[in-house]
Design a protein around this motif. Structure first.
Motif, PDB file in Angstrom:
ATOM      1  N   UNK A 140     -30.706 -24.467  21.014  1.00  0.00           N
ATOM      2  CA  UNK A 140     -31.628 -24.404  19.875  1.00  0.00           C
ATOM      3  C   UNK A 140     -31.225 -25.368  18.761  1.00  0.00           C
ATOM      4  N   UNK A 141     -29.974 -25.331  18.346  1.00  0.00           N
ATOM      5  CA  UNK A 141     -29.532 -26.182  17.243  1.00  0.00           C
ATOM      6  C   UNK A 141     -29.653 -27.657  17.581  1.00  0.00           C
ATOM      7  N   UNK A 142     -29.579 -27.981  18.860  1.00  0.00           N
ATOM      8  CA  UNK A 142     -29.659 -29.363  19.292  1.00  0.00           C
ATOM      9  C   UNK A 142     -31.035 -29.791  19.762  1.00  0.00           C
ATOM     10  N   UNK A 143     -32.051 -28.985  19.473  1.00  0.00           N
ATOM     11  CA  UNK A 143     -33.431 -29.309  19.841  1.00  0.00           C
ATOM     12  C   UNK A 143     -33.632 -29.517  21.346  1.00  0.00           C
ATOM     13  N   UNK A 144     -32.885 -28.769  22.143  1.00  0.00           N
ATOM     14  CA  UNK A 144     -33.035 -28.885  23.597  1.00  0.00           C
ATOM     15  C   UNK A 144     -34.407 -28.369  24.018  1.00  0.00           C
ATOM     16  N   UNK A 145     -34.969 -28.966  25.058  1.00  0.00           N
ATOM     17  CA  UNK A 145     -36.263 -28.529  25.582  1.00  0.00           C
ATOM     18  C   UNK A 145     -36.130 -27.113  26.142  1.00  0.00           C
ATOM     19  N   UNK A 146     -37.190 -26.341  26.009  1.00  0.00           N
ATOM     20  CA  UNK A 146     -37.188 -24.976  26.515  1.00  0.00           C
ATOM     21  C   UNK A 146     -37.066 -24.962  28.031  1.00  0.00           C
ATOM     22  N   UNK A 147     -36.388 -23.938  28.550  1.00  0.00           N
ATOM     23  CA  UNK A 147     -36.295 -23.708  29.990  1.00  0.00           C
ATOM     24  C   UNK A 147     -37.518 -22.905  30.407  1.00  0.00           C
ATOM     25  N   UNK A 148     -37.649 -22.642  31.684  1.00  0.00           N
ATOM     26  CA  UNK A 148     -38.737 -21.787  32.163  1.00  0.00           C
ATOM     27  C   UNK A 148     -38.583 -20.406  31.530  1.00  0.00           C
ATOM     28  N   UNK A 149     -39.696 -19.810  31.110  1.00  0.00           N
ATOM     29  CA  UNK A 149     -39.597 -18.516  30.452  1.00  0.00           C
ATOM     30  C   UNK A 149     -39.266 -17.421  31.453  1.00  0.00           C
ATOM     31  N   UNK A 150     -38.473 -16.445  30.993  1.00  0.00           N
ATOM     32  CA  UNK A 150     -38.032 -15.359  31.867  1.00  0.00           C
ATOM     33  C   UNK A 150     -38.911 -14.122  31.738  1.00  0.00           C
ATOM     34  N   UNK A 151     -39.623 -14.013  30.631  1.00  0.00           N
ATOM     35  CA  UNK A 151     -40.517 -12.885  30.376  1.00  0.00           C
ATOM     36  C   UNK A 151     -41.767 -13.432  29.705  1.00  0.00           C
ATOM     37  N   UNK A 152     -42.889 -12.699  29.765  1.00  0.00           N
ATOM     38  CA  UNK A 152     -44.116 -13.217  29.141  1.00  0.00           C
ATOM     39  C   UNK A 152     -43.894 -13.613  27.680  1.00  0.00           C
ATOM     40  N   UNK A 153     -44.267 -14.836  27.353  1.00  0.00           N
ATOM     41  CA  UNK A 153     -44.212 -15.380  25.992  1.00  0.00           C
ATOM     42  C   UNK A 153     -42.812 -15.563  25.417  1.00  0.00           C
ATOM     43  N   UNK A 154     -41.775 -15.477  26.238  1.00  0.00           N
ATOM     44  CA  UNK A 154     -40.423 -15.723  25.724  1.00  0.00           C
ATOM     45  C   UNK A 154     -40.184 -17.224  25.623  1.00  0.00           C
ATOM     46  N   UNK A 155     -39.252 -17.589  24.760  1.00  0.00           N
ATOM     47  CA  UNK A 155     -38.774 -18.964  24.645  1.00  0.00           C
ATOM     48  C   UNK A 155     -37.321 -18.909  25.093  1.00  0.00           C
ATOM     49  N   UNK A 156     -36.999 -19.594  26.170  1.00  0.00           N
ATOM     50  CA  UNK A 156     -35.669 -19.518  26.762  1.00  0.00           C
ATOM     51  C   UNK A 156     -34.981 -20.880  26.727  1.00  0.00           C
ATOM     52  N   UNK A 157     -33.689 -20.834  26.453  1.00  0.00           N
ATOM     53  CA  UNK A 157     -32.851 -22.024  26.444  1.00  0.00           C
ATOM     54  C   UNK A 157     -31.617 -21.735  27.287  1.00  0.00           C
ATOM     55  N   UNK A 208     -36.407 -26.823   6.091  1.00  0.00           N
ATOM     56  CA  UNK A 208     -35.794 -25.541   6.432  1.00  0.00           C
ATOM     57  C   UNK A 208     -35.157 -25.581   7.818  1.00  0.00           C
ATOM     58  N   UNK A 209     -35.920 -26.001   8.832  1.00  0.00           N
ATOM     59  CA  UNK A 209     -35.407 -26.021  10.212  1.00  0.00           C
ATOM     60  C   UNK A 209     -34.201 -26.936  10.329  1.00  0.00           C
ATOM     61  N   UNK A 210     -34.240 -28.067   9.652  1.00  0.00           N
ATOM     62  CA  UNK A 210     -33.114 -28.999   9.684  1.00  0.00           C
ATOM     63  C   UNK A 210     -31.866 -28.333   9.123  1.00  0.00           C
ATOM     64  N   UNK A 211     -32.010 -27.608   8.018  1.00  0.00           N
ATOM     65  CA  UNK A 211     -30.875 -26.916   7.414  1.00  0.00           C
ATOM     66  C   UNK A 211     -30.323 -25.842   8.349  1.00  0.00           C
ATOM     67  N   UNK A 212     -31.220 -25.010   8.908  1.00  0.00           N
ATOM     68  CA  UNK A 212     -30.776 -23.938   9.796  1.00  0.00           C
ATOM     69  C   UNK A 212     -30.048 -24.510  11.007  1.00  0.00           C
ATOM     70  N   UNK A 213     -30.610 -25.509  11.641  1.00  0.00           N
ATOM     71  CA  UNK A 213     -29.981 -26.084  12.829  1.00  0.00           C
ATOM     72  C   UNK A 213     -28.667 -26.778  12.486  1.00  0.00           C
ATOM     73  N   UNK A 214     -28.584 -27.421  11.336  1.00  0.00           N
ATOM     74  CA  UNK A 214     -27.325 -28.040  10.908  1.00  0.00           C
ATOM     75  C   UNK A 214     -26.260 -26.974  10.671  1.00  0.00           C
TER      76      UNK A 214
END
Length: 152
Positions: free
Chosen positions: A20-37, A87-93
């Motif tokens: 997440x912090x490194x902006x990696x592409x999402x993996x295949x979702x494991x559950x409906x509507x999940x975002x997985x990394x 905001x997102x830049x700060x959180x990920x940093x």
């Protein structure tokens, strides 16, 4: 668990920086509507799975040889209707600056531009809980709570 505590902490740091912090592409979702990394090294696999965006819930789990050995649950939300640019830049940093001795979220204090990130916790990698918040111009705009530990 064959993985040493230090090796687990160092793996968690690399996993968090490379997902997440490194902006990696999402993996295949494991559950409906999940975002997985996913991130893996050798026998270790890290999966961060979450739901939502401005209000969200999720969990991180580390597996060793396909067996869960460590996990963390979290719930966070925006406290303002309009998210300030940056905001997102700060959180990920802040998340990239996670301390190896307490590899839960970010450091106790992180500042970037007009944002201030604060994180507090109790416990250690075996069992912990904590909270993080981000302030913009002195006003709390985001809050998250987390807890977790070893899985046996």
């Amino acid at each position: 668990m064959n993985c040493t505590e230090l090796a687990l902490k160092e793996f968690l740091i690399r996993a968090k920086i490379n997902t997440y912090a490194g902006d990696r592409a999402l993996s295949a979702f494991s559950r409906p509507n999940s975002k997985d990394l996913h991130y893996s090294e050798g026998d270790l696999l890290y999966i961060d799975s979450y739901f939502g965006s401005t209000d969200f819930i999720g969990e991180e789990v580390v597996f060793e040889n396909q067996k869960p050995i460590w996990g963390m649950n979290y719930y966070g939300k925006m406290l303002v209707d309009e998210v300030p640019p940056g905001f997102s830049k700060c959180l990920k940093s802040a998340l990239k600056a996670v301390p190896v001795e307490k590899p839960f979220r970010g450091p106790a204090l992180f500042e970037q531009d007009k944002f201030v990130y604060k994180c507090s916790w109790k416990g250690d990698i075996s069992e912990f809980n904590g909270n993080e918040a981000i302030y913009f111009d002195g006003i709390e705009i985001y809050r998250l709570s987390f807890h977790g530990g070893y899985i046996k």
